[in-house]
Scaffold this motif. Structure first.
Motif, short mmCIF file in Angstrom:
data_model
loop_
_atom_site.label_atom_id
_atom_site.label_comp_id
_atom_site.label_asym_id
_atom_site.label_seq_id
_atom_site.Cartn_x
_atom_site.Cartn_y
_atom_site.Cartn_z
N ILE A 193 -36.55 -25.14 -3.45
CA ILE A 193 -35.15 -25.28 -3.03
C ILE A 193 -34.70 -24.00 -2.32
O ILE A 193 -34.05 -24.05 -1.28
N ALA B 291 -36.06 -23.93 1.13
CA ALA B 291 -35.34 -24.84 2.03
C ALA B 291 -33.95 -24.30 2.39
O ALA B 291 -33.49 -24.46 3.52
N VAL B 292 -33.29 -23.66 1.44
CA VAL B 292 -31.98 -23.04 1.71
C VAL B 292 -32.14 -21.92 2.74
O VAL B 292 -31.32 -21.77 3.65
N ILE C 279 -28.78 -28.51 1.03
CA ILE C 279 -30.05 -29.23 1.23
C ILE C 279 -29.76 -30.62 1.80
O ILE C 279 -29.08 -31.44 1.17
N GLU D 38 -32.49 -32.39 3.32
CA GLU D 38 -33.78 -33.06 3.39
C GLU D 38 -33.85 -34.20 2.37
O GLU D 38 -32.99 -34.32 1.49
N LEU E 70 -27.82 -31.58 -5.60
CA LEU E 70 -28.41 -31.85 -4.29
C LEU E 70 -27.77 -33.09 -3.68
O LEU E 70 -28.44 -33.97 -3.15
N ALA F 119 -28.48 -34.51 0.00
CA ALA F 119 -29.84 -34.85 0.42
C ALA F 119 -29.83 -36.16 1.19
O ALA F 119 -29.09 -37.09 0.86
#
Length: 279
Positions: free
Chosen positions: A148, A151-152, A219, A221, A246, A249
């Motif tokens: 995570i 990705a951040v 996030i 994704e 999240l 997402a």
């Protein structure tokens, strides 16, 4: 009494020596390459210098395929995912990379870092191995919050995150008060092998998660969360937290494995593989 004290001192010295050589949870590159060769799979080893640090990783599969990047838990090393990396079904669809997280395996073993610093060390890997195809992150246990963080720190780059029994909820982390007793002083050398950097980063984790949690809504994704409902090391409540945190997402797909403990990548291999195959 003098004799007893001498025996204790000798035993303590022997344990200190042994503690530095055992429980490192890693396999040599030569052994790993031969092991994969016997399974009919070519294994490539990579090393990446980032400032004064080294990131060590392993790779299988064709460079023209989408990439799965595996991130192990604590303690551990890249070979935690070795069965996946030589799986014939996965090799048909993916190139696979598994890293030694900073402080583990052959990535500056013993020198633990917090999530943000680990992310900084790992980020250049994506440029080095970039092939224009989708990239998927898979993290187990402490590898969950780390993917995570990755990705951040690199928004829009990854196509999906797969969190396996991830320790992502700061409220579920209750760092044991004894851990600092074995940090930044000679007592740390009594802690064997990979348990030493693991002890350090598990102490850092609650603070890391408090900083990361407010950023999780960034996030966008696809996210897949897999957790056993009998996990006593990383509580099942982490799954519900992930769904809420999240919330933006693109896809939120959760899978509860009834009766499963923390070690689902190995105890429920086919279930986890099925998640990866549908990425």
């Amino acid at each position: 009494m003098k004799r007893t004290g001498m025996i204790i001192l000798v035993l303590l010295c022997l344990w200190t020596i042994m503690a530095q050589s055992c429980m490192k949870f890693r396999i040599s590159d030569e052994q790993a390459i031969e092991k994969f060769k016997q399974a009919g799979v070519a294994l490539k080893i990579g090393r990446l210098k980032v400032n004064s640090r080294t990131l060590h990783y392993a790779k299988t599969g064709h460079d023209t395929l989408p990439t799965i990047v595996f991130v192990h838990g604590s303690p551990g090393a890249w070979d935690a995912f070795e069965a996946f990396m030589r799986d014939s079904l996965l090799l048909k669809k993916y190139r696979m990379i598994s890293i030694d997280r900073p402080g583990f395996g052959y990535s500056d073993f013993g020198d633990a870092m917090n999530l943000q610093d680990q992310s900084m060390i790992i980020q250049p890997l994506f440029e080095k191995e970039k092939n224009g195809k989708p990239v998927y992150l898979v993290g187990h246990s402490l590898g969950g919050p780390l993917i995570i963080q990755l990705a951040v720190d690199r928004p829009g780059y990854f196509d999906a995150l797969v969190i396996l029994a991830g320790s992502i909820d700061p409220k579920q982390e209750n760092p044991e008060r004894w851990r600092p007793l074995f940090m930044n002083n000679p007592l740390k050398f009594l802690v064997p092998g990979a348990m030493r950097p693991s002890n350090d980063e598990l102490w850092y984790l609650k603070k890391d998660l408090r900083q990361l949690a407010p950023q999780m809504d960034a996030i966008k994704e696809r996210v897949y969360i897999v957790h056993g409902n009998k996990d006593i090391l990383v509580p099942y409540a982490n799954l519900d937290f992930g769904v809420k945190a999240l919330k933006n997402a693109a896809v939120m797909d959760t899978l509860t494995i009834p009766g499963a403990n923390h070690f689902i990548p190995w105890s429920h291999y086919k279930t986890v593989r099925a998640v990866l195959l549908k990425l």
